[in-house]
Design a protein around this motif. Structure first.
Motif, PDB file in Angstrom:
ATOM      1  N   TYR A  29      47.746-152.353 -15.125  1.00  0.00           N
ATOM      2  CA  TYR A  29      47.751-151.900 -13.734  1.00  0.00           C
ATOM      3  C   TYR A  29      47.439-150.416 -13.614  1.00  0.00           C
ATOM      4  CZ  TYR A  29      52.380-150.537 -15.307  1.00  0.00           C
ATOM      5  OH  TYR A  29      53.404-150.014 -16.045  1.00  0.00           O
ATOM      6  N   THR A  68      54.794-135.503 -17.013  1.00  0.00           N
ATOM      7  CA  THR A  68      54.295-136.865 -17.051  1.00  0.00           C
ATOM      8  C   THR A  68      52.874-136.828 -17.608  1.00  0.00           C
ATOM      9  OG1 THR A  68      53.888-138.827 -15.686  1.00  0.00           O
ATOM     10  CG2 THR A  68      53.718-136.720 -14.560  1.00  0.00           C
ATOM     11  N   GLY A  70      49.010-139.526 -17.893  1.00  0.00           N
ATOM     12  CA  GLY A  70      48.891-139.852 -19.300  1.00  0.00           C
ATOM     13  C   GLY A  70      50.261-140.088 -19.938  1.00  0.00           C
ATOM     14  N   GLU A  71      50.292-140.011 -21.223  1.00  0.00           N
ATOM     15  CA  GLU A  71      51.577-140.104 -21.902  1.00  0.00           C
ATOM     16  C   GLU A  71      51.921-138.703 -22.414  1.00  0.00           C
ATOM     17  OE1 GLU A  71      54.186-141.911 -22.287  1.00  0.00           O
ATOM     18  OE2 GLU A  71      54.955-140.475 -23.731  1.00  0.00           O
ATOM     19  N   THR A  97      58.725-138.389 -17.838  1.00  0.00           N
ATOM     20  CA  THR A  97      58.428-139.816 -17.699  1.00  0.00           C
ATOM     21  C   THR A  97      57.559-140.222 -18.880  1.00  0.00           C
ATOM     22  OG1 THR A  97      58.527-139.753 -15.295  1.00  0.00           O
ATOM     23  CG2 THR A  97      57.319-141.559 -16.250  1.00  0.00           C
ATOM     24  N   SER A 121      59.163-146.102 -18.878  1.00  0.00           N
ATOM     25  CA  SER A 121      58.469-147.220 -18.242  1.00  0.00           C
ATOM     26  C   SER A 121      58.512-148.414 -19.184  1.00  0.00           C
ATOM     27  CB  SER A 121      57.007-146.848 -17.970  1.00  0.00           C
ATOM     28  OG  SER A 121      56.965-145.672 -17.205  1.00  0.00           O
ATOM     29  N   VAL A 162      57.549-151.909 -13.347  1.00  0.00           N
ATOM     30  CA  VAL A 162      56.620-152.264 -12.275  1.00  0.00           C
ATOM     31  C   VAL A 162      56.588-153.784 -12.218  1.00  0.00           C
ATOM     32  CG1 VAL A 162      54.228-152.185 -11.471  1.00  0.00           C
ATOM     33  CG2 VAL A 162      55.226-150.184 -12.582  1.00  0.00           C
ATOM     34  N   MET A 192      51.497-151.030  -7.011  1.00  0.00           N
ATOM     35  CA  MET A 192      50.534-150.469  -6.048  1.00  0.00           C
ATOM     36  C   MET A 192      49.120-150.871  -6.474  1.00  0.00           C
ATOM     37  SD  MET A 192      51.899-146.617  -5.434  1.00  0.00           S
ATOM     38  CE  MET A 192      52.680-146.234  -6.976  1.00  0.00           C
TER      39      MET A 192
HETATM   40  N1  SAM Z   1      52.862-142.634 -19.685  1.00  0.00           N
HETATM   41  C1  SAM Z   1      54.029-142.367 -18.898  1.00  0.00           C
HETATM   42  C2  SAM Z   1      54.745-143.644 -18.566  1.00  0.00           C
HETATM   43  O1  SAM Z   1      54.279-144.716 -18.943  1.00  0.00           O
HETATM   44  O2  SAM Z   1      55.796-143.579 -17.947  1.00  0.00           O
HETATM   45  C3  SAM Z   1      53.802-141.531 -17.667  1.00  0.00           C
HETATM   46  C4  SAM Z   1      52.609-141.812 -16.805  1.00  0.00           C
HETATM   47  S1  SAM Z   1      52.620-143.339 -15.938  1.00  0.00           S
HETATM   48  C5  SAM Z   1      51.090-143.224 -15.045  1.00  0.00           C
HETATM   49  C6  SAM Z   1      53.859-143.029 -14.728  1.00  0.00           C
HETATM   50  C7  SAM Z   1      54.391-144.205 -13.979  1.00  0.00           C
HETATM   51  O3  SAM Z   1      53.403-144.690 -13.090  1.00  0.00           O
HETATM   52  C8  SAM Z   1      54.827-145.362 -14.849  1.00  0.00           C
HETATM   53  O4  SAM Z   1      56.181-145.693 -14.579  1.00  0.00           O
HETATM   54  C9  SAM Z   1      53.919-146.476 -14.398  1.00  0.00           C
HETATM   55  O5  SAM Z   1      54.557-147.709 -14.489  1.00  0.00           O
HETATM   56  C10 SAM Z   1      53.600-146.076 -12.961  1.00  0.00           C
HETATM   57  N2  SAM Z   1      52.415-146.721 -12.434  1.00  0.00           N
HETATM   58  C11 SAM Z   1      51.154-146.626 -12.897  1.00  0.00           C
HETATM   59  N3  SAM Z   1      50.325-147.412 -12.182  1.00  0.00           N
HETATM   60  C12 SAM Z   1      51.087-148.013 -11.235  1.00  0.00           C
HETATM   61  C13 SAM Z   1      50.813-148.952 -10.194  1.00  0.00           C
HETATM   62  N4  SAM Z   1      49.592-149.430  -9.997  1.00  0.00           N
HETATM   63  N5  SAM Z   1      51.844-149.358  -9.408  1.00  0.00           N
HETATM   64  C14 SAM Z   1      53.094-148.873  -9.619  1.00  0.00           C
HETATM   65  N6  SAM Z   1      53.404-147.990 -10.581  1.00  0.00           N
HETATM   66  C15 SAM Z   1      52.419-147.570 -11.383  1.00  0.00           C
END
Ligand code: SAM
Length: 327
Positions: A29, A68, A70-71, A97, A121, A162, A192
């Motif tokens: 996602y 946050t 990326g990772e 995060t 996550s 999610v 989302m």
């Molecule tokens: N890599 C880190 C992680 O996985 O937590 C930080 C970046 S990640 C983009 C941050 C958060 O955005 C994560 O909890 C991820 O689940 C959420 N996220 C990314 N795409 C999403 C979506 N389409 N809908 C809801 N949450 C989303």
């Protein structure tokens, strides 16, 4: 310390910083299978540059930061950045995060550097499903990361799931049971429709539906939590020491209480995750802008925060993926 508010009288005190656009997972996602075009190293802010931005923002009233990506943990030296930020007097909450894959390795160093807490996550407790969603991750690594974070005192450790219809909604009660059996703090987030490979497959599983599922385990009692800046509404199941949070970016958006700005890895300040507007800080930073000039740009970003997004009306977001802008 002075405070800053936007044009809708929302106080802005929280900065999310993407320290890298790189990620060691490819969640369905969030990212296309083959990844996205990566930023050039030279375009990514150095830790010193991030520090300068945070220092200026802190003087304007920002007192909470979250790292946050990326990772974030794939970038070398994140504990160094944390200790730099921890040295800014008025920053009183530093969080991170992560997907947890590298957390076991870094938890103690992060804590020692001054990190207060982490959000991890995690979208499945089944090894095969975890691999399917992340495309390349190993569940055991993230579970070890969570244990290491708790042991290091990076608390509260919040688990972000999610929830996607037809993919992992069958695990809602397993995650909820973890709040009773293991004291986990779990937040369930509506999917989302903004990134990844399947933009047109409806994956929304609403918080209303989540609650119905989870209440098969017992009645959810509203619960007040002290730590956090987020938009979640919290509850507890009978007998639980952990909490359940619900985050409704789609069905009940919380833009009216948005208190945040975002700094992308390549130095753009974003007033809103879901709008494409960005204000360039990197170029001014690299051409010797004064602190006052930086503050003016931050003020401009705050002033241009939109009132809200329109995902619920089916409005699509185009533009840079979450991995680049610090989702
Ligand atoms: N890599 C880190 C992680 O996985 O937590 C930080 C970046 S990640 C983009 C941050 C958060 O955005 C994560 O909890 C991820 O689940 C959420 N996220 C990314 N795409 C999403 C979506 N389409 N809908 C809801 N949450 C989303």
């Amino acid at each position: 310390m002075t405070g800053i508010s936007d044009s809708f009288q929302r106080p802005i005190n929280y900065l999310r910083i993407s320290v890298t656009d790189r990620c060691n997972l490819r969640c369905v996602y969030c990212m296309p299978e083959n990844g996205v075009d990566l930023m050039a190293h030279a375009d990514i802010l150095s830790y010193e540059e991030i520090y300068v931005v945070v220092k200026a923002a802190a003087e304007m009233g920002i007192n909470k930061v979250r790292l946050t990506g990326g990772e974030p943990l794939v970038r070398a030296g994140v504990p160094d950045l944390i200790s730099m930020l921890a040295g800014i007097d008025t920053i009183d909450d530093i969080s991170l995060t992560t997907n947890g894959i590298l957390l076991a390795e870094y938890a103690v160093a992060l804590k020692e550097a001054g990190l207060h807490r982490v959000n991890v996550s995690l979208d499945s407790l089944k090894p095969d499903k975890f691999r399917e969603i992340t495309r390349c991750g190993t569940l055991e690594d993230t579970l070890r990361g969570i244990d290491a974070a708790v042991a290091a005192g990076l608390t509260p450790v919040k688990i972000n799931m999610v929830v996607m219809a037809g993919i992992n909604d069958d695990e809602l009660t397993d995650f909820a049971a973890k709040t009773v059996n293991d004291g986990w703090h779990v937040r369930f987030i509506e999917h989302m429709p903004v990134n990844g490979d399947e933009p047109d497959v409806p994956r929304l599983f609403s918080v209303r539906e989540m609650r119905e599922r989870i209440e098969s385990l017992g009645k959810l009692e509203p619960w007040k939590v002290d730590v956090g800046n987020g938009p979640a509404k919290y509850f507890r199941l009978p007998g639980a020491t952990g909490t359940i949070g619900f985050i409704t970016p789609v069905t009940e958006h919380f833009c009216y209480q948005c208190n945040r700005l975002r700094l992308t890895a390549d130095g753009m300040l974003r007033p809103c995750l879901l709008s494409e507007e960005e204000i360039d800080l990197k170029e001014p930073l690299r051409s010797g802008a004064s602190v006052m000039e930086l503050k003016n740009l931050i003020e401009k970003a705050v002033a241009s925060k939109p009132k809200g997004h329109r995902l619920a009306e089916g409005k699509k977001r185009n533009g840079r993926p979450f991995s680049q802008v610090g989702g």
